[in-house]
Design an enzyme around this catalytic site. Structure first.
Site, PDB file in Angstrom:
ATOM      1  N   ASP A  44       0.900  -1.201  -0.025  1.00 53.51           N
ATOM      2  CA  ASP A  44      -0.029  -0.073  -0.042  1.00 53.51           C
ATOM      3  C   ASP A  44       0.921   1.134  -0.094  1.00 53.51           C
ATOM      4  OD1 ASP A  44      -1.859   1.894   0.602  1.00 53.51           O
ATOM      5  OD2 ASP A  44      -3.249   0.520   1.462  1.00 53.51           O
ATOM      6  N   SER A  88      -6.844   4.263  -1.835  1.00 53.98           N
ATOM      7  CA  SER A  88      -6.692   2.854  -1.909  1.00 53.98           C
ATOM      8  C   SER A  88      -7.919   2.210  -2.294  1.00 53.98           C
ATOM      9  CB  SER A  88      -6.326   2.409  -0.465  1.00 53.98           C
ATOM     10  OG  SER A  88      -5.066   2.951  -0.354  1.00 53.98           O
ATOM     11  N   PHE A 258      -5.258  -9.502  15.610  1.00 51.94           N
ATOM     12  CA  PHE A 258      -4.413  -9.464  16.674  1.00 51.94           C
ATOM     13  C   PHE A 258      -4.312  -8.103  17.639  1.00 51.94           C
ATOM     14  CE2 PHE A 258      -3.239 -12.246  13.467  1.00 51.94           C
ATOM     15  CZ  PHE A 258      -3.081 -13.394  14.134  1.00 51.94           C
ATOM     16  N   ASP A 305       2.098   2.542   4.059  1.00 55.29           N
ATOM     17  CA  ASP A 305       1.238   3.708   3.417  1.00 55.29           C
ATOM     18  C   ASP A 305       1.148   4.503   4.744  1.00 55.29           C
ATOM     19  OD1 ASP A 305      -0.952   4.939   1.760  1.00 55.29           O
ATOM     20  OD2 ASP A 305      -2.218   4.636   3.511  1.00 55.29           O
ATOM     21  N   HIS A 309       2.198   8.490   5.043  1.00 58.35           N
ATOM     22  CA  HIS A 309       1.121   9.632   5.295  1.00 58.35           C
ATOM     23  C   HIS A 309       1.936  10.502   6.490  1.00 58.35           C
ATOM     24  CE1 HIS A 309      -2.231   9.161   2.855  1.00 58.35           C
ATOM     25  NE2 HIS A 309      -2.319   7.979   3.186  1.00 58.35           N
TER      26      HIS A 309
END
Length: 479
Positions: A44, A88, A258, A305, A309
């Site tokens: 990503d 995305s 998780f 990603d 960012h």
């Protein structure tokens, strides 16, 4: 006479030029056994600049990542239906469905308008308010129709846009409670196109969207989706040891969430609590490979990603290397099952680029080590390796961002000068040209890289649209 000869020569040159641009003869059909097993790797935000920087970071300028060694490659155009720069949701939807959609939409028809959710009973913006549009079949659903097993592995929330586009159909990516509900066979909002049993393997973060608000989750409808999945026969794991102990020879469905939200950056995770991406992908392959009809698996390195960012290059490069190591391990694992990959197609790509850039003209740095910052360091001169200064007389980094949260106001020369130790620290945020709010460095519209190996990989080449990837995977599988 000379003019006549020149004219004749010119005419022949023109004719030769015309001949050179005639349509080529039809290329022979590519023949191979259908790809029974398909693994789609998605980094990503892993743009080409990020890939280049990750290579230098990990193995130096003349080294190779696993991604560099894939025998077939292409450049992918990523624009969405309504935007030059995709998000995305739209990009992964294009890969999964072959349809251009608007930003924020997951696997719906082109005419679907993105409608941000309204407030739900708990005051969270999760209540869908879609109007119009229709679901479009995904590769996962097509695989399920053929009796194949299906799995999704990610380091983000399993309800985030990229994984969500694999198995759900919503008008806005923020409808994460609805995306979660799409996974529960027999429950309200279940995506029936996934068949009676749903996904075979689901591993990642995001348990909050499966849990009631009374238990600290995000669901205001009172549903405990993990309990519902257990009632449908799913095995559930919650930490690394439990995942490792799972019997891979069993075809019983598996869910492992998780963390309540995104999983941790790999360099920060508690290995006892959170398995790494290679561990999750390896377990998924081992389970899915039990199906003689084959499988379809999506593996997302989603934290690349998030780091980008945050304008945090080091974390982004670390996550890219983990993604690449996962790809390497998966290829080796599949070769142990299908030695020549005659029945297996592995595709690795990104959904979009980011604004990370490599400033020039840096000398070769080699890989990053504990004592050498490498590509994360300050810009230096090629001729004498002295620190190079900008127009304000201040040092600057090799890696920068087109936009991001950190930009010096006024002259950089008046600010404390940067050091290699400072700029190569784990949480350092590189400077940007355009200042944004914290955490809001943006995607870019640059093409991304795709590599492929195995059955049907030779179909990939040139510069193609992201929707074309869907068609080529289908063709490789003989669908």
């Amino acid at each position: 006479m000379r003019l006549t000869l020149l004219a004749a020569a010119s005419a022949l040159a023109v004719l030769a030029g015309c001949a050179s641009v005639q349509p080529p003869a039809t290329a022979p059909a590519i023949t191979h056994a259908p790809a029974k097993n398909i693994i789609f790797f998605l980094g990503d935000g892993m743009g080409i600049n990020t890939l280049t920087a990750a290579r230098i970071y990990a193995v130096g300028e003349d080294g190779e990542l696993t991604l560099d060694t894939l025998p077939e490659s292409a450049f992918i155009k990523t624009f969405s239906n309504d935007a030059q720069v995709t998000d995305s949701a739209a990009s992964m939807s294009a890969y999964m469905t072959g349809v251009k959609v608007n930003n924020n939409v997951l696997s719906m028809s082109t005419d679907t308008a993105a409608a941000a959710p309204a407030l739900d009973a708990a005051g969270n913006k999760l209540a869908g308010r879609c109007a119009g549009g229709r679901p479009v079949a995904t590769l996962a659903e097509l695989a399920r129709q053929r009796g194949m097993s299906v799995g999704v592995v990610t380091t983000t929330r399993v309800t985030d846009a990229t994984p969500g586009a694999v198995f759900s159909h919503v008008c806005h990516r923020a409808m994460e409670n609805d995306i979660a509900a799409a996974l529960v066979p027999g429950g309200a909002g279940y995506n029936a196109a996934l068949g009676a049993r749903g996904l075979d393997v689901l591993l990642g973060g995001g348990s909050a969207h499966f849990t009631t608000t009374a238990k600290g989750g995000k669901r205001s409808d009172g549903r405990d989706l993990l309990a519902e999945l257990a009632a449908q026969g799913y095995r559930a794991v919650a930490d690394s040891a439990q995942l490792k102990a799972v019997d891979s020879t069993s075809t019983q469905p598996l869910v492992g969430l998780f963390t309540p939200h995104d999983m941790s950056f790999d360099s920060m995770r508690d290995a006892a609590k959170e398995p790494g991406l290679p561990d999750m992908a390896g377990k998924a392959i081992a389970i899915l490979a039990n199906n003689p009809k084959g499988f379809f698996l999506v593996v997302e390195g989603g934290m690349i990603d998030l780091a980008l960012h945050n304008s945090n290059a080091r974390r982004a490069l670390q996550e890219t290397v983990v993604f690449d190591n996962t790809l390497k391990a998966a290829i080796a694992q599949m070769r142990s099952i299908d030695p020549d990959l005659k029945n297996t197609l592995i595709v690795a790509t990104a959904d979009h680029d980011h604004s990370l850039l490599l400033n020039g003209y840096a000398p070769r740095t080699g890989k990053t080590t504990p004592s050498q910052p490498g590509v994360l360091g300050l810009m230096r001169r090629v001729d004498n390796n002295e620190i190079k200064l900008d127009a304000d007389g201040a040092p600057f980094t090799i890696i920068g961002f087109g936009n991001g949260e950190k930009r010096v106001q006024g002259s950089r020369g008046a600010a404390p000068h940067l050091t290699d130790a400072q700029v190569s620290a784990d949480d350092y945020r590189q400077e940007a040209v355009v200042r944004t709010e914290p955490g809001y460095e943006t995607h870019s519209g640059t093409d991304v890289y795709l590599g492929a190996i195995g059955a049907g990989a030779a179909r990939f080449g040139g510069t193609i649209d992201n929707t074309r990837v869907f068609e080529l995977i289908k063709a490789a599988a003989g669908w």
